[in-house]
Design a protein around this motif. Structure first.
Motif, PDB file in Angstrom:
ATOM      1  N   ALA A 149     -28.866  34.090 -17.209  1.00 42.43           N
ATOM      2  CA  ALA A 149     -27.857  35.038 -16.724  1.00 42.43           C
ATOM      3  C   ALA A 149     -28.131  35.431 -15.278  1.00 42.43           C
ATOM      4  CB  ALA A 149     -27.824  36.270 -17.623  1.00 42.43           C
ATOM      5  N   VAL A 150     -29.398  35.720 -14.964  1.00 41.59           N
ATOM      6  CA  VAL A 150     -29.766  36.077 -13.589  1.00 41.59           C
ATOM      7  C   VAL A 150     -29.448  34.912 -12.653  1.00 41.59           C
ATOM      8  CG1 VAL A 150     -31.688  36.610 -12.030  1.00 41.59           C
ATOM      9  CG2 VAL A 150     -31.524  37.762 -14.258  1.00 41.59           C
ATOM     10  N   GLY A 151     -29.850  33.695 -13.051  1.00 41.67           N
ATOM     11  CA  GLY A 151     -29.603  32.533 -12.212  1.00 41.67           C
ATOM     12  C   GLY A 151     -28.131  32.264 -11.998  1.00 41.67           C
ATOM     13  N   ARG A 152     -27.337  32.373 -13.072  1.00 44.50           N
ATOM     14  CA  ARG A 152     -25.894  32.116 -12.956  1.00 44.50           C
ATOM     15  C   ARG A 152     -25.235  33.080 -11.985  1.00 44.50           C
ATOM     16  NH1 ARG A 152     -22.066  34.866 -15.115  1.00 44.50           N
ATOM     17  NH2 ARG A 152     -23.389  35.776 -16.749  1.00 44.50           N
ATOM     18  N   VAL A 153     -25.529  34.364 -12.138  1.00 50.34           N
ATOM     19  CA  VAL A 153     -24.912  35.362 -11.261  1.00 50.34           C
ATOM     20  C   VAL A 153     -25.388  35.180  -9.821  1.00 50.34           C
ATOM     21  CG1 VAL A 153     -24.681  37.831 -10.784  1.00 50.34           C
ATOM     22  CG2 VAL A 153     -24.629  37.012 -13.157  1.00 50.34           C
ATOM     23  N   PHE A 154     -26.672  34.889  -9.643  1.00 47.96           N
ATOM     24  CA  PHE A 154     -27.209  34.689  -8.300  1.00 47.96           C
ATOM     25  C   PHE A 154     -26.562  33.477  -7.635  1.00 47.96           C
ATOM     26  CE2 PHE A 154     -31.070  33.317  -5.657  1.00 47.96           C
ATOM     27  CZ  PHE A 154     -30.692  34.111  -4.577  1.00 47.96           C
ATOM     28  N   ARG A 169     -33.350  37.447  -0.956  1.00 49.81           N
ATOM     29  CA  ARG A 169     -32.823  36.182  -1.482  1.00 49.81           C
ATOM     30  C   ARG A 169     -33.961  35.216  -1.750  1.00 49.81           C
ATOM     31  NH1 ARG A 169     -30.032  33.657   2.755  1.00 49.81           N
ATOM     32  NH2 ARG A 169     -29.374  32.036   1.279  1.00 49.81           N
ATOM     33  N   ALA A 170     -34.870  35.085  -0.779  1.00 49.39           N
ATOM     34  CA  ALA A 170     -36.003  34.166  -0.940  1.00 49.39           C
ATOM     35  C   ALA A 170     -36.864  34.588  -2.123  1.00 49.39           C
ATOM     36  CB  ALA A 170     -36.829  34.134   0.347  1.00 49.39           C
ATOM     37  N   ASP A 171     -37.072  35.902  -2.279  1.00 47.91           N
ATOM     38  CA  ASP A 171     -37.871  36.405  -3.403  1.00 47.91           C
ATOM     39  C   ASP A 171     -37.255  35.981  -4.734  1.00 47.91           C
ATOM     40  OD1 ASP A 171     -39.701  37.634  -1.756  1.00 47.91           O
ATOM     41  OD2 ASP A 171     -38.917  39.665  -2.049  1.00 47.91           O
ATOM     42  N   LEU A 172     -35.929  36.081  -4.836  1.00 53.24           N
ATOM     43  CA  LEU A 172     -35.271  35.747  -6.107  1.00 53.24           C
ATOM     44  C   LEU A 172     -35.303  34.239  -6.358  1.00 53.24           C
ATOM     45  CD1 LEU A 172     -33.974  36.706  -8.622  1.00 53.24           C
ATOM     46  CD2 LEU A 172     -31.815  37.037  -7.404  1.00 53.24           C
ATOM     47  N   TYR A 173     -35.101  33.452  -5.320  1.00 52.47           N
ATOM     48  CA  TYR A 173     -35.252  31.995  -5.486  1.00 52.47           C
ATOM     49  C   TYR A 173     -36.664  31.655  -5.953  1.00 52.47           C
ATOM     50  CZ  TYR A 173     -30.854  30.256  -3.463  1.00 52.47           C
ATOM     51  OH  TYR A 173     -29.538  29.922  -3.247  1.00 52.47           O
ATOM     52  N   ASP A 187     -29.723  47.533  -9.908  1.00 52.94           N
ATOM     53  CA  ASP A 187     -28.646  48.520  -9.782  1.00 52.94           C
ATOM     54  C   ASP A 187     -27.558  48.216 -10.821  1.00 52.94           C
ATOM     55  OD1 ASP A 187     -27.314  46.306  -8.773  1.00 52.94           O
ATOM     56  OD2 ASP A 187     -27.514  46.928  -6.677  1.00 52.94           O
ATOM     57  N   ASP A 188     -26.368  48.792 -10.614  1.00 53.56           N
ATOM     58  CA  ASP A 188     -25.294  48.621 -11.593  1.00 53.56           C
ATOM     59  C   ASP A 188     -24.399  47.416 -11.294  1.00 53.56           C
ATOM     60  OD1 ASP A 188     -26.065  50.761 -13.155  1.00 53.56           O
ATOM     61  OD2 ASP A 188     -24.928  52.210 -11.960  1.00 53.56           O
ATOM     62  N   SER A 189     -24.781  46.603 -10.311  1.00 51.31           N
ATOM     63  CA  SER A 189     -24.021  45.388 -10.042  1.00 51.31           C
ATOM     64  C   SER A 189     -24.249  44.387 -11.168  1.00 51.31           C
ATOM     65  CB  SER A 189     -24.467  44.774  -8.711  1.00 51.31           C
ATOM     66  OG  SER A 189     -25.816  44.309  -8.828  1.00 51.31           O
ATOM     67  N   GLU A 190     -23.485  43.290 -11.150  1.00 45.53           N
ATOM     68  CA  GLU A 190     -23.650  42.276 -12.190  1.00 45.53           C
ATOM     69  C   GLU A 190     -25.055  41.680 -12.139  1.00 45.53           C
ATOM     70  OE1 GLU A 190     -21.342  38.364 -14.043  1.00 45.53           O
ATOM     71  OE2 GLU A 190     -20.768  39.127 -12.067  1.00 45.53           O
ATOM     72  N   LEU A 191     -25.554  41.434 -10.912  1.00 50.63           N
ATOM     73  CA  LEU A 191     -26.903  40.884 -10.779  1.00 50.63           C
ATOM     74  C   LEU A 191     -27.946  41.906 -11.227  1.00 50.63           C
ATOM     75  CD1 LEU A 191     -28.781  38.594  -9.917  1.00 50.63           C
ATOM     76  CD2 LEU A 191     -28.695  39.507  -7.576  1.00 50.63           C
ATOM     77  N   GLY A 192     -27.776  43.152 -10.818  1.00 48.78           N
ATOM     78  CA  GLY A 192     -28.721  44.197 -11.214  1.00 48.78           C
ATOM     79  C   GLY A 192     -28.771  44.385 -12.718  1.00 48.78           C
ATOM     80  N   THR A 193     -27.605  44.326 -13.350  1.00 50.62           N
ATOM     81  CA  THR A 193     -27.534  44.450 -14.813  1.00 50.62           C
ATOM     82  C   THR A 193     -28.260  43.298 -15.488  1.00 50.62           C
ATOM     83  OG1 THR A 193     -25.426  45.635 -14.641  1.00 50.62           O
ATOM     84  CG2 THR A 193     -25.953  44.645 -16.766  1.00 50.62           C
ATOM     85  N   ALA A 194     -28.080  42.077 -14.954  1.00 50.85           N
ATOM     86  CA  ALA A 194     -28.750  40.909 -15.521  1.00 50.85           C
ATOM     87  C   ALA A 194     -30.265  41.014 -15.352  1.00 50.85           C
ATOM     88  CB  ALA A 194     -28.224  39.633 -14.856  1.00 50.85           C
ATOM     89  N   ILE A 195     -30.700  41.522 -14.206  1.00 52.62           N
ATOM     90  CA  ILE A 195     -32.135  41.688 -13.954  1.00 52.62           C
ATOM     91  C   ILE A 195     -32.729  42.737 -14.897  1.00 52.62           C
ATOM     92  CG2 ILE A 195     -33.814  42.547 -12.261  1.00 52.62           C
ATOM     93  CD1 ILE A 195     -32.149  41.066 -10.107  1.00 52.62           C
ATOM     94  N   THR A 241     -25.731  28.394 -16.970  1.00 50.35           N
ATOM     95  CA  THR A 241     -24.825  28.726 -18.070  1.00 50.35           C
ATOM     96  C   THR A 241     -25.308  28.087 -19.376  1.00 50.35           C
ATOM     97  OG1 THR A 241     -22.941  28.941 -16.575  1.00 50.35           O
ATOM     98  CG2 THR A 241     -22.443  28.540 -18.890  1.00 50.35           C
ATOM     99  N   ASP A 242     -25.747  26.831 -19.291  1.00 49.45           N
ATOM    100  CA  ASP A 242     -26.294  26.159 -20.473  1.00 49.45           C
ATOM    101  C   ASP A 242     -27.566  26.853 -20.960  1.00 49.45           C
ATOM    102  OD1 ASP A 242     -24.269  24.311 -20.348  1.00 49.45           O
ATOM    103  OD2 ASP A 242     -25.500  22.710 -19.473  1.00 49.45           O
ATOM    104  N   LEU A 243     -28.381  27.316 -20.025  1.00 53.42           N
ATOM    105  CA  LEU A 243     -29.627  28.000 -20.390  1.00 53.42           C
ATOM    106  C   LEU A 243     -29.323  29.309 -21.125  1.00 53.42           C
ATOM    107  CD1 LEU A 243     -32.727  27.971 -20.222  1.00 53.42           C
ATOM    108  CD2 LEU A 243     -32.542  29.082 -17.979  1.00 53.42           C
ATOM    109  N   GLU A 244     -28.303  30.025 -20.662  1.00 50.85           N
ATOM    110  CA  GLU A 244     -27.892  31.256 -21.344  1.00 50.85           C
ATOM    111  C   GLU A 244     -27.512  30.987 -22.800  1.00 50.85           C
ATOM    112  OE1 GLU A 244     -25.429  34.559 -19.382  1.00 50.85           O
ATOM    113  OE2 GLU A 244     -24.866  32.756 -18.288  1.00 50.85           O
TER     114      GLU A 244
END
Length: 204
Positions: free
Chosen positions: A186-191, A19-23, A48-56, A170-173
């Motif tokens: 997208a990564v930020g929104r899902v996270f 979590r800290a790494d992604l922040y 991975d195949d999760s929503e976050l993994g897909t966005a990454i 969402t605005d950034l997307e």
């Protein structure tokens, strides 16, 4: 516990380290345009195949096609511009419609209570999205003393990040100047959705 062990970097759970790494990563990308090294690291990310993994994975793919000069132009159009960029990435603006308002004053009080100070070479208000991502990563990791307990993380998130960061991402997307940063959004929104749900499920 021995003095030697107590003086070492505090151990945190693997999930919290991630979590800290992604922040920290989001904070880095939002603090300034990525250079060639950061773009290469971003291009090497896997998910991975999760929503976050897909966005990454989508972010990594776009980073692999991006060039520093192009991304710098994109960053400037989004956040700097002539007078102002397309987006104003500040809590005060998102929550009140104006810069340097009550949300910033509240953040400064909480920063002081936690021993956080603004870096000497940073002149932007502290409630910008990059700084808040870095603060949250630092609290989890223990950069401001001991790693913050989950309840303290939850309080900080609820006050300073949760009410607006999802809207910003969402605005950034959707921003017309976003290419690489659409994927960052997208990564930020899902996270942020994952973090909000995690805090909702936690006790305290």
């Amino acid at each position: 516990m021995s003095e030697a062990l107590m003086s070492e970097t505090p151990e945190i759970a693997e999930e919290d380290r991630l979590r800290a790494d992604l922040y920290d990563f989001l904070g880095l990308l939002l603090a300034g345009p990525p250079d060639r090294t950061l773009l290469a690291k971003t291009a090497g990310l896997t998910g991975d195949d999760s929503e976050l993994g897909t966005a990454i994975r989508a972010l990594a793919r776009i980073a692999s096609l991006s060039r520093p000069r192009t991304v710098e132009s994109e960053f400037n159009a989004l956040f700097i511009g002539l007078g102002r960029g397309e987006l104003l990435p500040y809590a005060s603006y998102y929550l009140t419609g104006f810069l340097n308002e009550k949300p910033l004053a509240g953040l400064r009080r909480d920063m002081a209570a936690r021993g956080m100070t603004r870096a000497e070479n940073v002149y932007e208000p502290e409630d910008n999205i990059a700084s808040l991502m870095e603060m949250m990563g630092g609290m989890i990791r223990g950069r401001f003393g001991a790693p913050a307990p989950l309840a303290d993380q939850k309080t900080f998130y609820a006050r300073h990040i949760g009410p607006w960061a999802g809207h910003f991402y969402t605005d950034l997307e959707a921003a017309k100047n976003s290419v690489l940063y659409a994927s960052v959004g997208a990564v930020g929104r899902v996270f942020m959705e994952i973090e909000a749900e995690g805090f909702r499920m936690s006790a305290g």
